[in-house]
Design an enzyme around this catalytic site. Sequence first.
Site, PDB file in Angstrom:
ATOM      1  N   LYS A 203     -13.280  35.849  45.855  1.00  0.00           N
ATOM      2  CA  LYS A 203     -13.872  35.524  47.160  1.00  0.00           C
ATOM      3  C   LYS A 203     -14.248  36.822  47.847  1.00  0.00           C
ATOM      4  O   LYS A 203     -13.411  37.712  48.018  1.00  0.00           O
ATOM      5  CB  LYS A 203     -12.873  34.739  47.998  1.00  0.00           C
ATOM      6  CG  LYS A 203     -13.361  34.493  49.419  1.00  0.00           C
ATOM      7  CD  LYS A 203     -12.426  33.567  50.176  1.00  0.00           C
ATOM      8  CE  LYS A 203     -12.846  33.472  51.631  1.00  0.00           C
ATOM      9  NZ  LYS A 203     -12.004  32.542  52.385  1.00  0.00           N
ATOM     10  N   LYS A 256     -16.928  32.604  45.100  1.00  0.00           N
ATOM     11  CA  LYS A 256     -17.420  32.284  46.444  1.00  0.00           C
ATOM     12  C   LYS A 256     -17.919  33.528  47.136  1.00  0.00           C
ATOM     13  O   LYS A 256     -17.187  34.525  47.147  1.00  0.00           O
ATOM     14  CB  LYS A 256     -16.273  31.671  47.238  1.00  0.00           C
ATOM     15  CG  LYS A 256     -16.615  31.355  48.670  1.00  0.00           C
ATOM     16  CD  LYS A 256     -15.384  30.930  49.415  1.00  0.00           C
ATOM     17  CE  LYS A 256     -15.733  30.837  50.898  1.00  0.00           C
ATOM     18  NZ  LYS A 256     -14.569  30.671  51.724  1.00  0.00           N
TER      19      LYS A 256
HETATM   20  C1  PBG Z   1     -10.847  30.400  55.040  1.00  0.00           C
HETATM   21  C2  PBG Z   1     -12.175  30.051  54.504  1.00  0.00           C
HETATM   22  C3  PBG Z   1     -13.446  30.530  54.866  1.00  0.00           C
HETATM   23  C4  PBG Z   1     -14.364  29.794  54.118  1.00  0.00           C
HETATM   24  C5  PBG Z   1     -13.641  28.909  53.330  1.00  0.00           C
HETATM   25  N1  PBG Z   1     -12.286  29.096  53.564  1.00  0.00           N
HETATM   26  C6  PBG Z   1     -13.866  31.511  55.868  1.00  0.00           C
HETATM   27  C7  PBG Z   1     -13.559  32.926  55.722  1.00  0.00           C
HETATM   28  O1  PBG Z   1     -12.989  33.388  54.752  1.00  0.00           O
HETATM   29  O2  PBG Z   1     -13.843  33.626  56.707  1.00  0.00           O
HETATM   30  C8  PBG Z   1     -15.850  29.917  54.197  1.00  0.00           C
HETATM   31  C9  PBG Z   1     -16.609  28.715  53.784  1.00  0.00           C
HETATM   32  C10 PBG Z   1     -18.021  28.676  54.218  1.00  0.00           C
HETATM   33  O3  PBG Z   1     -18.602  29.639  54.737  1.00  0.00           O
HETATM   34  O4  PBG Z   1     -18.618  27.608  54.032  1.00  0.00           O
HETATM   35  N2  PBG Z   1     -10.435  31.696  54.830  1.00  0.00           N
END
Ligand code: PBG
Length: 331
Positions: A203, A256
Site C-alpha cells: 500500500k 493499492k
Molecule cells: C485506511 C484506508 C485508506 C484507504 C483504505 N483504507 C486511507 C488511507 O490510507 O489514507 C483508501 C481507500 C481509497 O482511497 O479508496 N488506512
Amino acid sequence: MRVYNPVEMPFPVHRPRRLRSSEAMRRLVRETSLQPSNFVLPLFVCPGEGVRRPISSMPPHCQISVDVAVEECREVYSLGIGGVILFGLPETKDEEASGGYDPNGIVQRAIRAIKREVPGLLVITDVCNCEYTSHGHCGKIVNGDVDNDSTLEWLSAAAVTHAQAGADIVAPSDMMDGRVAAIRQALDAKGFSNTPILSYAAKFASVFYGPFREAAESTPQFGDRRSYQMDPANAREAMREIELDLEEGADMIMVKPALAYLDLIREARVRFDVPLSAYQVSGEYAMIIAAADRGWIDYDRAMMESLTSIKRAGADFILTYFAKPAARLLG
Ligand code: PBG
C-alpha cells in the site's frame, strides 16, 4: 521439424485483424473477462438511522447508517457482487482509537446487522485506526511519530472484535510492520483460526486516497503517512512487503492503488500463488466520474476498461466503488 518463426511469414500471411472482425469473433478470443463476483464494494457506515450523507467527491456514494447499509447489502448481494468492505465513522474519535476496537463500535454493529439480514454476503472489514484517532493517523503517536509496536495491540483488538461480530475476512490496511503476525496470533488465541487475513500488503502513500479521506473523515491532522505507507517509487520493496506478510500468515494480498501500480499487480501475480486483489481507490474513481460528468469521457467504457486492465494485470478480485454499476452492466 520446422520451427515456427513468425518473422519468416510476415504480412500478408499474418493479419491479426481477422480475429477482430466481429463481436462474436472478439468474444471467442477474449482473454480477460469480468464477473460481479470479482468486485468488492467499500461502504462507509455512520451512526444514526436512515442516514444517507453524500460524499461530494465520490457521487453517488454516501456515508450510510447501519439500517441503510443493510438495504444496500441486499442489493449488492442480489447483483452477485463478491462482497463488501466496511469502513466506520465512529460517534467520537480519541487519541487511543478506542472506537476501532469497541465490541459495540459502528463497524461491529454493522457487521452483526449485515450478517443477520444478508448472511450469504461476504463481509470484509478494513482494520485500521485512522478513522478512529482524533489526529487521523493510523496508529498511536509517540514522540510525534506513529509507534509501530503499540499500534499492533489496537489492530489485533479491532480484528478480534470484527471476527466476534461475524466478519468473514479481516483486512489490515495500516502498513505497520508485523501486523499480520500480531493479528493472526490474536485471532487464533480467541478461537478464530479460520478467519482469513487479506493484507493490504503493498500500500503506497498515494495522492489518490484524497476523496476517501473526505468519506472516512480520516485526513491526518499533521504530517502525512509517508513513514508507514510505501514510497510510490519502490517496486522491489513492494515485493518484499508482500513476501513478509505471507510469511506472517496473510491468506490473500492486495496492491493499492491499482491503476498507477499495474506493474506491481503483474509482478505479484507472477511471484505469489495466493489470491491477489487490487484496490481501485477513491481518487481513481473520482477522476473517471469527474471526466464523465463533463462529457469528456464515456462513463461505462472508462469504468469497464479500467476494471479490465486491473484484472488483466493479474488481480483476482477488485475493491471498487464501481461494483454496482459494473455488475449491472455485466447483467
Ligand atoms: C485506511 C484506508 C485508506 C484507504 C483504505 N483504507 C486511507 C488511507 O490510507 O489514507 C483508501 C481507500 C481509497 O482511497 O479508496 N488506512
